[in-house]
Every structure is written in C-alpha cells, then in structure tokens.
Scaffold this motif. Structure first.
Motif, short mmCIF file in Angstrom:
data_model
loop_
_atom_site.label_atom_id
_atom_site.label_comp_id
_atom_site.label_asym_id
_atom_site.label_seq_id
_atom_site.Cartn_x
_atom_site.Cartn_y
_atom_site.Cartn_z
N ASP A 411 0.66 -1.25 -0.18
CA ASP A 411 -0.08 -0.11 0.13
C ASP A 411 0.93 1.25 -0.01
N GLY A 412 0.64 2.12 -1.02
CA GLY A 412 1.54 3.48 -1.28
C GLY A 412 1.31 4.10 0.07
N ASP A 413 2.44 4.71 0.54
CA ASP A 413 2.30 5.67 1.75
C ASP A 413 3.04 7.03 1.36
N GLY A 414 3.20 7.37 -0.02
CA GLY A 414 3.79 8.59 -0.48
C GLY A 414 5.06 8.31 -0.85
N PRO A 415 5.61 9.45 -1.88
CA PRO A 415 4.99 10.81 -1.91
C PRO A 415 3.66 10.51 -2.92
N LYS A 416 2.73 11.55 -2.72
CA LYS A 416 1.27 11.26 -3.36
C LYS A 416 1.56 11.01 -4.79
N GLU A 417 2.47 11.91 -5.36
CA GLU A 417 2.43 12.12 -6.99
C GLU A 417 3.10 10.64 -7.56
N VAL A 418 3.63 10.05 -6.86
CA VAL A 418 4.44 8.76 -7.26
C VAL A 418 3.41 7.50 -6.80
N ASN A 419 2.99 7.09 -5.70
CA ASN A 419 2.33 6.07 -5.26
C ASN A 419 1.07 6.33 -4.41
N GLY A 420 0.67 7.44 -4.74
CA GLY A 420 -0.58 7.95 -4.15
C GLY A 420 -1.89 7.54 -4.89
N TYR A 421 -3.10 7.72 -4.40
CA TYR A 421 -4.23 7.37 -5.35
C TYR A 421 -4.48 8.39 -6.14
N PHE A 422 -4.48 8.14 -7.55
CA PHE A 422 -5.17 8.96 -8.64
C PHE A 422 -5.24 8.36 -9.90
N GLN A 423 -6.35 8.69 -10.54
CA GLN A 423 -6.69 8.39 -11.73
C GLN A 423 -5.76 8.68 -12.91
N VAL A 424 -5.45 7.52 -13.75
CA VAL A 424 -4.50 7.74 -14.83
C VAL A 424 -5.42 7.54 -16.07
N ARG A 425 -5.49 8.49 -17.01
CA ARG A 425 -6.47 8.21 -18.34
C ARG A 425 -5.56 7.34 -19.22
N THR A 426 -6.31 6.25 -19.88
CA THR A 426 -5.66 5.29 -20.61
C THR A 426 -6.59 5.13 -21.74
N PRO A 427 -6.03 4.72 -23.24
CA PRO A 427 -6.82 4.39 -24.01
C PRO A 427 -8.08 3.31 -23.80
#
Length: 450
Positions: A411-427
């Motif tokens: 479970d990612g524990d930071g930094p947020k821009e690396v292993n935080g939760y966010f959506q990635v737009r893919t095809p």
C-alpha cells in the motif's frame, strides 16, 4: 438305460469396462443435483465475472481482482481463486463423495453385481465416471469465467503477479495452465471422497470428508507453518499457481504442489479400491466398514504427508517460514520496477528500462524492533530508483501486509505523486495509479527459474 451327460455351462463373463462406465455416467448425469451443478458451473461464472468487471468497486482482496476491469483474462483467475477455496471441494464432495454411498442407500449392490459380475470393474467404472463429471464441471467454470471476462472487458494485456505485463496470447496460455494445475489437488479431494464413500456406507461421510479435509488444509495454510509442512499439503497447488504469473516463473512450489496432489489422489483411490473389494456385499444391512477400516484408511495419508514433509525439508532450507528480508526486498523492488514502467507508459513519459531504473528496496518489520522475517502487517519498505539524466534519487514508501503463504499487498504511503491514489487516463478508460497498491508474493523456497 442310456446315460446322458450335461455339458458344463460357460462361465459368465464380466461386463466390459466401457459399458459399465457408460452406465455409471448415465446414472450420474441423470441425477438432478449433477444437472444443476453442470448448469451452474457453465453459466454462473460468466454472469458473475461480467457483472463484477463492470463495477467501479472491485474485489481487490482477491488475486487479480484489482485488474478485472483492465483485462478480460483477470476474470478466470479471480474465479480460480474462489474455486480453490470453496467451489472445487464442494463439487468433489457431491460427485465423488456419494458415488458408492448412493448404492448403499438404495440397496442395489446385489443387482449391480449380478449385472456386471465384477467388483473391480464396478469400482473402475464409478471412479472414471465421477472423474469425468468433475472434469466437466471444472472445465465449465474455466470456460464460462473466461467468456464472461472477454465479453465484458476484452482481450487486453494482463498485469502479472509481480507487475510485469503479459500480452493477451501469453495471458491466455497461463490461464489455461493454471486451471490445469489445480486439477491435481481437485483429484486428491476426489480420491478422499471415494475413500469416504466406501468407508461410510449409508452415512454422509463421503459427502462431508472432502469438504472437511479441504477446510482443515485451508486453515493450515493461514498458520505460520514451516515451508516443508505447507508444501506437503495436497491443497498447496490451489495457492501456488500464482507462480505462473511472475517473471521468471516460480515453478518449484507449483511442481511440488501438483506432485503432492497427484500422489494423494493415487493413494486415496487405491485405498478406496482395496477396501471396496474387501467388503461383504451379501449383507443388506451393511453400514460402513467399521473402525478398523477407518484406521487403515487414515494411516497411509498421514504417513504420506510425513514422508513428503521430511523429503522437502531435507532437500533444502524449508524449515522456517520462507519469508525473510532479502526475499521481500527483492520482490518489492522487482514489482515496483515493472509497475513504474507501466505508469510511465500510461502517463506518456519517456520509457526507461528496469536495468537503468535500478530500483532497490530497504524493508524492515515492526519498525526495526523485531527480526525482519515471517508474515505480518507491520512490514515497511522504502523503494529507491534513479532516472537517467536526473541527479536526484527517487524514493517511495510502502506498507506491506504479508500473509503466511508469501502473498502480500503493498500500500503506497507517499509521495502522493508517485504512489498515491489518482486516476490515470488510458486508451481503455481511467485506471487507478498502478503504483498505488499492488499484489505480489515472496517465493517460499529458494529462488527458482522458469
């Protein structure tokens, strides 16, 4: 007075095995419960996988569950994990566990012996017929769940168990192989069902025994047992198939699990055969073979388990948990490197090879206050890597929950821009950040190459 001689009547020949097999197969397929099971196994998995794959909330606590809406090949693997824990033990109980006891309840043994004229061929026909039905049920679950996943999501690349990407063709081959491998422990439970059905007579022992044995072995897998004991259980192939989805493939534990499962299947079936031939078919009130038969039926599997565990322990370092600091660090670094490249591709950044990335991990357990070995939810890993042309070294923190069988969730524990939760737009639509959470495992035996 003329003496007459009577020619001896020719000896009655036993019915051919093929005819007996077809007769037993017709009896099994005529039973309403078997028809219902076939219908459920060939339809329900497709509906379940298709429905879950369309949901935003996925079964992330199940192997490959977090990838169900990203690849159609994840669905049959999720179903395989469920089947090994619940469905396959119940199927073997209903089919193999009742194949002999049904004749005792109906009182048809004497009629069957008169018709077939060979106890050996009766046993062989019943065993083969039950095996055929079990294979049909397992094939139905595999085919149905695969169709459901491909229809709902499509044949897309699958993220492996250590983060590397499998092309659709490779994923298809590994899925088929995984389902084939779990036939070994399924046959072991079927052999246990045959043995219970022979021993129990009219009692429901045969129906209960495979499910009870499977439950006991599943509970044992949750305990911090030595590796040798864990691998000596015939149910281990229900767990070790995930080694097919790593790079390199972890074949050692899987091959041992398959071999142990087949050995149990042969032993239990042979015991059932010997005890079946010794029973008294002239007694219509027969209700089991007695306590001595139970002892005879239980001792050989226990001896096989003890010998298998001793052989595995003697062949290598397999007395501890198999989970240590070096293995955890190597596994986390490998999975992170694979998933970092996946994230890079999704974010349309310049690709970098894993060798140039040079990811490493430093892991501790219990904040360094306890020895860094064994299962637990108190593992903490700091992953470091270096991008070409960038002087600074990147780092990310993960909290690990490692189970006794070597599987863990990072479970990612930071930094947020690396292993935080966010959506990635893919095809193929928006997907969660692949470095946020991921599943992987620690190979319990010494590292093997596929």
């Amino acid at each position: 007075m003329t003496a007459t001689t009577t020619a001896p009547l020719p000896a009655a020949r036993p019915v051919a095995l093929l005819r007996g097999y077809r007769f037993e197969l017709v009896k099994l397929f005529a039973a309403w419960r078997i028809r219902l099971l076939i219908l459920a196994c060939w339809l329900a998995p497709a509906v379940f996988v298709a429905a879950v794959s369309r949901q935003s909330s996925l079964p992330v606590d199940t192997l490959f569950g977090r990838w169900m809406n990203a690849s159609g090949w994840a669905g049959p693997l999720v179903m395989l994990g469920f089947a090994g824990s619940y469905a396959l033990p119940l199927l073997t109980s209903v089919v193999a566990g009742d194949v002999f006891a049904a004749e005792d309840r109906l009182g048809t043994w004497r009629h069957l012996l008169v018709a077939v004229r060979s106890a050996r061929r009766i046993f062989a026909a019943k065993a083969l017929a039950s095996l055929t039905v079990i294979v049909v049920l397992v094939a139905g679950m595999a085919v149905s769940s695969t169709v459901g996943g491909l229809v709902a999501v499509g044949s897309r690349p699958l993220v492996g168990f250590d983060g590397h990407l499998l092309a659709p063709g490779d994923a298809a081959g590994q899925v088929v192989l995984a389902w084939v491998c779990v036939l070994a422990p399924t046959l072991a439970l079927a052999g246990v069902g045959l043995l219970g059905s022979v021993l129990g007579g009219r009692s429901p022992l045969g129906l209960l025994l495979p499910a009870v044995v499977a439950l006991a072995m599943a509970l044992a897998q949750l305990l911090p047992l030595p590796v040798a004991v864990r691998l000596a259980l015939p149910s281990y192939a229900f767990v070790s198939w995930n080694g097919l989805f790593t790079e390199p493939r972890q074949l050692g534990p899987l091959l041992i699990g398959v071999g142990v499962g087949l050995a149990w299947a042969v032993l239990a079936t042979a015991l059932a055969y010997v005890l079946f031939l010794r029973r008294d078919f002239t007694n219509p009130a027969h209700d089991g073979l007695g306590r001595r038969a139970f002892t005879v039926g239980a001792l050989p599997p226990v001896a096989l388990f003890a010998v298998t565990a001793a052989v595995i322990a003697a062949s290598g370092p397999a007395l501890g948990s198999g989970i240590d600091q070096d293995k955890v660090q190597r596994s986390v670094a490998t999975a992170f490197a694979h998933l970092y490249r996946l994230q890079t591709a999704q974010l349309n950044r310049p690709d970098v090879t894993e060798a140039r990335l040079g990811a490493t991990a430093a892991c501790t357990k219990g904040d360094g206050l306890v020895a860094a070995e064994g299962p637990g939810n108190d593992w903490r890993c700091v992953v470091s890597w270096h991008l070409p042309g960038v002087e600074a070294t990147g780092s990310a923190v993960y909290q690990l929950d490692v189970t006794s069988d070597g599987r863990y969730v990072a479970d990612g524990d930071g930094p947020k821009e690396v292993n935080g939760y966010f959506q990635v737009r893919t095809p193929d639509g928006d997907q969660p950040n692949p470095l946020w959470q991921f599943d992987a495992n620690v190979e319990l035996l010494t590292t093997t190459k596929g």
